[in-house]
Structures are given as structure tokens and as C-alpha cells.
Design an enzyme around this catalytic site. Sequence first.
Site, PDB file in Angstrom:
ATOM      1  N   LYS A 197      36.300 -20.731  37.425  1.00 55.77           N
ATOM      2  CA  LYS A 197      37.640 -20.137  37.446  1.00 55.77           C
ATOM      3  C   LYS A 197      38.572 -20.912  38.391  1.00 55.77           C
ATOM      4  O   LYS A 197      39.779 -20.927  38.197  1.00 55.77           O
ATOM      5  CB  LYS A 197      37.584 -18.676  37.893  1.00 55.77           C
ATOM      6  CG  LYS A 197      36.734 -17.755  37.025  1.00 55.77           C
ATOM      7  CD  LYS A 197      37.415 -17.381  35.731  1.00 55.77           C
ATOM      8  CE  LYS A 197      36.749 -16.215  35.005  1.00 55.77           C
ATOM      9  NZ  LYS A 197      35.361 -16.457  34.591  1.00 55.77           N
TER      10      LYS A 197
HETATM   11  C1  LIG Z   1      34.577 -16.220  33.485  1.00 58.01           C
HETATM   12  C2  LIG Z   1      33.230 -16.817  33.437  1.00 58.01           C
HETATM   13  C3  LIG Z   1      32.610 -17.167  32.219  1.00 58.01           C
HETATM   14  C4  LIG Z   1      33.216 -16.872  30.867  1.00 58.01           C
HETATM   15  O1  LIG Z   1      34.356 -17.648  30.572  1.00 58.01           O
HETATM   16  P1  LIG Z   1      35.365 -17.194  29.415  1.00 58.01           P
HETATM   17  O2  LIG Z   1      36.483 -18.169  29.474  1.00 58.01           O
HETATM   18  O3  LIG Z   1      35.797 -15.787  29.768  1.00 58.01           O
HETATM   19  O4  LIG Z   1      34.629 -17.226  28.126  1.00 58.01           O
HETATM   20  C5  LIG Z   1      31.363 -17.790  32.264  1.00 58.01           C
HETATM   21  N1  LIG Z   1      30.740 -18.014  33.439  1.00 58.01           N
HETATM   22  C6  LIG Z   1      31.299 -17.683  34.627  1.00 58.01           C
HETATM   23  C7  LIG Z   1      30.540 -17.941  35.875  1.00 58.01           C
HETATM   24  C8  LIG Z   1      32.549 -17.077  34.682  1.00 58.01           C
HETATM   25  O5  LIG Z   1      33.099 -16.742  35.872  1.00 58.01           O
END
Ligand SMILES: *Cc1c(COP(=O)(O)O)cnc(C)c1O
Length: 468
Positions: free
Chosen positions: A115
Amino acid sequence: MKYVSTRAGDSAAQPIGFLDAVLAGLAPDGGLYVPESWPTFTHEEIAAFAGQPYAAVAAAVIGKFADGEIPTDVLEEMCAEAYGTFAHAATCPVTQLGPNLFLAELFHGPTLAFKDVAMQLLSRLYEYILRSKGRTLTIVCATSGDTGGAAVEAFRGRSNVRIVAMFPEGRISEVQRRFMTTVEDRNVANLSLEGSFDDCQAILKAMFADGQFAQAVDLSAVNSINFARIAAQAVYYFTTAVALGAPHRKVAFAVPTGNFGDAFAAYVAVKMGLPVERILVATNSNDIMARAFEDGRYSRGNVAATQSPAMDIQVASNFERLYFEAVRRDGLETGRAFRAFADTGVIDIPPGALATMRELFGGASTGEADTSRAMLATLNETGRLIDPHTAVAISAAKRTTLPSDATPLIVLSTAHPAKFPEAVHAATGVTPTFPRADRHLADKPERFDRLPADAAVVMDYVRSFAGA
Ligand SMILES: *Cc1c(COP(=O)(O)O)cnc(C)c1O
């Protein structure tokens, strides 16, 4: 370059520019913004990304979407700063796990999850846009884990923005909480709500629904429907593919998926010219996306709690963008399908659209036991600890056969194992060490307020924090 909504009709949103689309997030007609056409790179331009710093590729990719709305030198500076917060000189390095199996390490940012890649850039974009428009915003974020920490870290100390992070008391891990509560900047407020994550989300919705309140505090959100987050995530598909021989050969990706933002960013890279053989959408037992590609039915189920909580989602908001593409940008059809989905929880994907999706996408879900097994097997085979989200994608990758054995398969590693120490220890017997000494999370004092999960009380709090 204009941005259009995925929905059309009498109440359709007007096309807007990149900067306005970034601030708006969701389109006023309920749709999601997408560029009116996909910008592209030539084969030679993609080949020239090889060996360039990550920030330079980021500025090139995002520059295509900003299309002159941000001066090139300003954008380059923003990207250099955003990716300067990462602890690895390559920002998102690629390592090898096995024969033609690779890991894209997206977790070297300040809060140890992917993120950070988008959020670090988004906060700088916000600051730039708000300064130039002379505006101030209050970002309110309801978090069950990684997003809140990444958002607080990215927006702390920024001018023209204040951020309130709401989390359910006792329902997030200590590491996740400390990423938010140990921040000292005065533009950050943390709220521990006596309720569940659903309560937090319901309060956020109530804030947006109260037009007077939303206007008084200049309310904004930074969830993954924001197109700038998608654009920022398209970058590492280019850098990792090029590191493994693209565009001269194709690569494939396995993507741990929740809200489908990351997997859609892979599609964006393909539309921009990156040759990709397959995008494997890997889910945990919350498998709405895996099932959609398997049987053509996008249907909401009940959310089950798993050891990969960032993927415990049963409505994958960004799927609307892929649907819009697969029905050849028919906004009337997309609006119809997703309005109906809000009521019925089901979309039967038209056969032609499903066939288009399947040309690139495949789905695979992994249960809890196999997720744990993938963590242990990876440790045994490579000596590496991986987090449970990455393990879901590794398990899916190992069950998949690509049309050609020669195609490198890149698994996205979306979180550092130290962010999920309990699950990693339970699966492997090893406790991962915390990688960023600069964070000193354990000894810093925490700062947060506790409130009942009551929308009126929380809104009073936000009003006074915003000085409104
Ligand atoms: C948010 C997140 C995901 C999923 O990503 P999306 O874009 O919502 O599909 C996968 N792994 C981690 C560690 C995340 O924080």
C-alpha cells in the site's frame, strides 16, 4: 487526457482532468474514473526502462496519465521523494524463488506493505493539487489493517491535509496499530472505536451521506478506487517485467487479490504495451474474483476471517473497471450491471466479456491450510520467510501451468512477514525479525482517542479536529 466514469446515462458524470479525478475518487454517478483512452509506450520505450531508477520509470508511467497537468520536473521530484522512503535501493526488487519463479518484493516501504507504493505518491499528489487550488481537505479512513498505517504515514506532516484514521478497538494487530498511533504529527488523529470494522465503515459512509458535514470539513477518502493509486501500481509491473527480459519476452504475474486494485493495475500495464502472458488472480477463501473468472458469475458471499486479512473482501470494487473494458466501454451496461449487483449481489458476466477477460486473467483460491503449507514449503526450499498474502499467491502459482514453460512467473509479495508475525510463526515455527530499525515502533508512546462507535459522536470529533 480526460477521465470518464464507468457508468453512463442521464445522470452520467462529466469527463474531468487527471488532478480533478485524483481528488474526486468516486465519480458522482457512482462509477469509477478511467482514462478516456489508454496511453501507450512503444517497444523501444519499454526496453529503455531497463536499468533506470524506479522513480524515473514511475515518473514516465504516471506522466502519461497526468498528461501535462503536472510539470515534468515536479512529477520527477515527487516520485524521487516518494520512493526515497523505501528501504531498498531498487524500491521494488525482484528475487528468484525457483526455476522461472520470481518474487517482486513490494514491501520495502515505511509500513511494510505494498500500500505504501501508491500512498506515498498519492499524498504528494494531494499536497501539490491542494496547494495549487488553495484548498484544504480532511481525509477520513476506516481501516482493518494496512491501509490506515500506509495513509497515516504518507499524509503525516503534509500541508493542506489532515487525516483521521478509525480502527476497531482490539481487532487489529499491535504492529498495525502502532504504525498509526506512534505518529506525532499534529495533522494526524487516531480513533479507536468501540465496535467492529463494519461499524467504522458505516460511520464513514454516514459522514459522506451527510452533505452539510462533508462540506464543512472538506471530507475526502483515499480508498483503492482512486485512479492515481492504480496508476502508481502499474509501475512495478513494468520494472519487474523489464528486469526479467521484457519486452523481448513475455512474463506472467500472480497477484494476491482483495479489492482487485493491484490486479487491475497489471491490466493497465498491458494496455500501455507491456507484453504479459497471464495475470493469475490469487484469492484466499474469500474467492469472489477467482470464482468470477472460473464460472463467469461475480457473486458476493460472506466474508470469512483468514490469516491474510487484507484480502478478506467479498466486493472487489475495481472489478467494475475491468467489466467496463470487457463490455467494450459500454457505460450503460456497466451502470446497469453494478447497480443491480448492489441489490442482488450477483452479476452474470456476458459470454463475450468473459471470454475477453479470460484471454489474460485466470483465478485460483487457496484455503488456510494450503496458505500455511506454502509458507513452510517456501522456507524449506529457499530459506525465505514470506507473509500469508504472498503465500496465497505462491500456492496459486505452483498449481498453475502456463502455455509456455519458458515464461517467467512473477509472484507479487505484498507484505513483509514481520507485519504478520503470529501467522508466520504458526506456519513455520520461526518469528520474522522487524526489518526497519528506523521505525522504533515498540518503544514510542502511542497517541489515540477512544470513542463509542456512534456516528454523531465521531462526527463531532472530526468537526472539532478540522476546526470547522
Ligand atoms: C491490500 C492488500 C492486498 C490486496 O490488494 P487489492 O489491490 O485490494 O487486490 C494484498 N496483500 C496485502 C498485504 C494488502 O495490504
